[in-house]
Design an enzyme around this catalytic site. Structure first.
Site, PDB file in Angstrom:
ATOM      1  N   LYS A   1      -0.710  -4.434  -3.696  1.00 36.18           N
ATOM      2  CA  LYS A   1      -1.743  -5.103  -2.913  1.00 36.18           C
ATOM      3  C   LYS A   1      -1.360  -6.573  -2.743  1.00 36.18           C
ATOM      4  O   LYS A   1      -0.687  -7.127  -3.605  1.00 36.18           O
ATOM      5  CB  LYS A   1      -3.102  -4.996  -3.608  1.00 36.18           C
ATOM      6  CG  LYS A   1      -3.529  -3.582  -3.969  1.00 36.18           C
ATOM      7  CD  LYS A   1      -3.929  -2.771  -2.759  1.00 36.18           C
ATOM      8  CE  LYS A   1      -4.449  -1.389  -3.174  1.00 36.18           C
ATOM      9  NZ  LYS A   1      -4.861  -0.576  -2.020  1.00 36.18           N
TER      10      LYS A   1
ATOM     11  N   HIS B   1       0.427  11.139   0.597  1.00 37.22           N
ATOM     12  CA  HIS B   1      -0.874  10.489   0.714  1.00 37.22           C
ATOM     13  C   HIS B   1      -1.719  11.267   1.715  1.00 37.22           C
ATOM     14  O   HIS B   1      -1.203  11.792   2.690  1.00 37.22           O
ATOM     15  CB  HIS B   1      -0.727   9.033   1.171  1.00 37.22           C
ATOM     16  CG  HIS B   1      -1.962   8.227   0.932  1.00 37.22           C
ATOM     17  ND1 HIS B   1      -3.064   8.310   1.748  1.00 37.22           N
ATOM     18  CD2 HIS B   1      -2.293   7.337  -0.047  1.00 37.22           C
ATOM     19  CE1 HIS B   1      -4.011   7.502   1.287  1.00 37.22           C
ATOM     20  NE2 HIS B   1      -3.566   6.906   0.192  1.00 37.22           N
TER      21      HIS B   1
END
Length: 469
Positions: free
Chosen positions: A175, A294
């Site tokens: 992140k 994902h």
């Protein structure tokens, strides 16, 4: 009148529209071991009987159309048609029914999830006779399972490649997910791996944007992996997202990852599509790469309770198409997931054989024969206080992935990784000693804080964090 017309007339062809249930509702049908079985949650329009609604689903997802046609006489509908063979009301819901449909195996191309879904869910969900429709589960017969190669490697081969046993694997999504330069991104990867994580991860929407092109990211991440491996003596990995605008570009990125010597790549399998995913899985199998999956976009499909498709169906499809990891919710954290239902599809991912169990959302007994298992990934709003519950719920064969729960540590990325690794090792040791993680989890974490200042700092930061909406 042509001979063909005379033949059709002689067997009684009658143009017009007739009820679907006359042909496609067959409660006397005994299912075959080779049938694909589907459980649909059907919400008929007012005035439409459930038998007609269930038959319409069977018809429109197999051989039927809205009117009788001449060419029905040129084939055997009894051989090829779908059949609604059982209907039961949904307890506690008005005008909702579970309709069970059996499809002959010859309706489907071998080894093609794309074709399977095009047939079963491709058209019928917009049918006017239905207010809503949800595919709750599929039974994939062994005869069809064996036409797929499945996961590139599977759980045991992955553990052998990584030389890591007896505990869940630890990961972290880097992140902020967008905006970092490739070099700063690689720095974060190194710090997390050096601190004790097994994997770091590209976020699902990190592909090849102007701020960070894919080749630069791959190079800096490979450097970070090699440096962390040399310093820790452990095998490390970063999920390099190979998802791209074309299959050719996707494979090119996977080839470059293999040339760099990294152990794993990644794909967004729903946005990328099943054809692309199966192609990438085949490449990974042939070239020794693990494949992380994902599920970006899944909630568009699976979140509504009466329309769409349950994630357990998407999970089964992924096991056929191919992937070594897949995100599967957390039960705890910020993303939705009920415990028993989540564990139901987690078992469908990992186990060779799963018994029917409606309390866990499993409508059919499923055998995967020799198809390798898939590691479920718990990710989304989790931190060190969740570690006991995650270890107890998911067990050893899982990946526990902390993004903000690593990078949000007050002392930095590496201490955040240390905190997670210490918390995990403490939970595994306590479990192996016979302690009850569900009951003693907080105590176990507090005890570990006494000899890990990194964990103590993390516990202080996130002690009040809850996601209650």
């Amino acid at each position: 009148m042509s001979p063909q017309t005379e033949t059709k007339a002689s067997v009684g062809f009658k143009a017009g529209v007739k009820d679907y249930k006359l042909t496609y509702y067959t409660p006397e049908y005994e299912t075959l071991d080779t049938d694909i079985l589907a459980a649909f949650r059907v919400s008929p329009q007012p005035g439409v009987p459930p038998e007609e609604a269930g038959a319409a689903v069977a018809a429109e997802s197999s051989t039927g159309t809205w009117t009788t046609v001449w060419t029905d006489g040129l084939t055997s509908l009894d051989r090829y048609k779908g059949r609604c063979y059982h209907i039961e009301p949904v307890a506690g819901e008005e005008n909702q029914y579970i309709c069970y449909v059996a499809y002959p195996l010859d309706l489907f191309e071998e080894g093609s999830v794309t074709n399977m879904f095009t047939s079963i869910v491709g058209n019928v969900f917009g049918f006017k006779a239905l207010r809503a429709l949800r595919l709750e589960d599929l039974r994939i017969p062994v005869a069809y399972v064996k036409t797929f190669l499945g996961p590139p490697h599977g759980i045991q081969v992955e553990r052998d490649k990584l030389n890591k046993y007896g505990r869940p694997l630890l990961g972290c999504t880097i992140k902020p997910k967008l905006g970092l330069s490739a070099k700063n991104y690689g720095r974060a990867v190194y710090e997390c791996l050096r601190g004790g994580l097994d994997f770091t991860k590209d976020d699902e929407n990190v592909n090849s944007q102007p701020f960070m092109r894919w080749r630069d990211r791959f190079l800096f991440c490979a450097e970070a992996i090699n440096k962390a491996q040399a310093e820790t003596g452990e095998i490390k990995g970063h999920y390099l997202n190979a998802t791209a605008g074309t299959c050719e570009e996707m494979i090119k990125r996977a080839v470059f990852a293999r040339e760099l010597g990294v152990p794993i790549v990644m794909h967004d399998y729903l946005t990328g599509g099943f054809t692309a995913n199966t192609s990438l899985a085949h490449y990974c199998r042939d070239n020794g790469l693990l494949l992380h999956i994902h599920r970006a976009m899944h909630a568009v499909i699976d979140r509504q309770k009466n329309h769409g498709m349950h994630f357990r169906v998407l999970a089964k499809a992924l096991r056929l198409s191919g992937g070594d990891h897949i995100h599967a919710g957390t039960v705890v954290g910020k993303l939705e997931g009920e415990r028993e239902i989540t564990l139901g599809f987690v078992d469908l991912l990992r186990d060779d054989f799963t018994e029917k169990d409606r309390s866990r959302g499993i409508y059919f007994t499923q055998s995967w024969v020799s198809t390798p298992g898939v590691l479920p990934v718990a990710s989304g709003g989790i931190h060190v206080w969740h570690m006991p519950a995650l270890t107890e719920i998911f067990g050893d064969d899982s990946v526990l992935q902390f993004g903000g729960g690593t990078l949000g540590h007050p002392w930095g990325n590496a201490p955040g990784a240390v905190a997670n690794r210490v918390a995990l090792e403490a939970c595994v040791q306590a479990r192996n000693e016979g302690r009850d993680l569900a009951r003693e989890g907080n105590t176990i974490i507090r005890e570990a804080c006494k000899w890990s200042p990194e964990l103590a700092a993390a516990c202080e930061v996130w002690k009040e964090i809850k996601f209650e909406f």
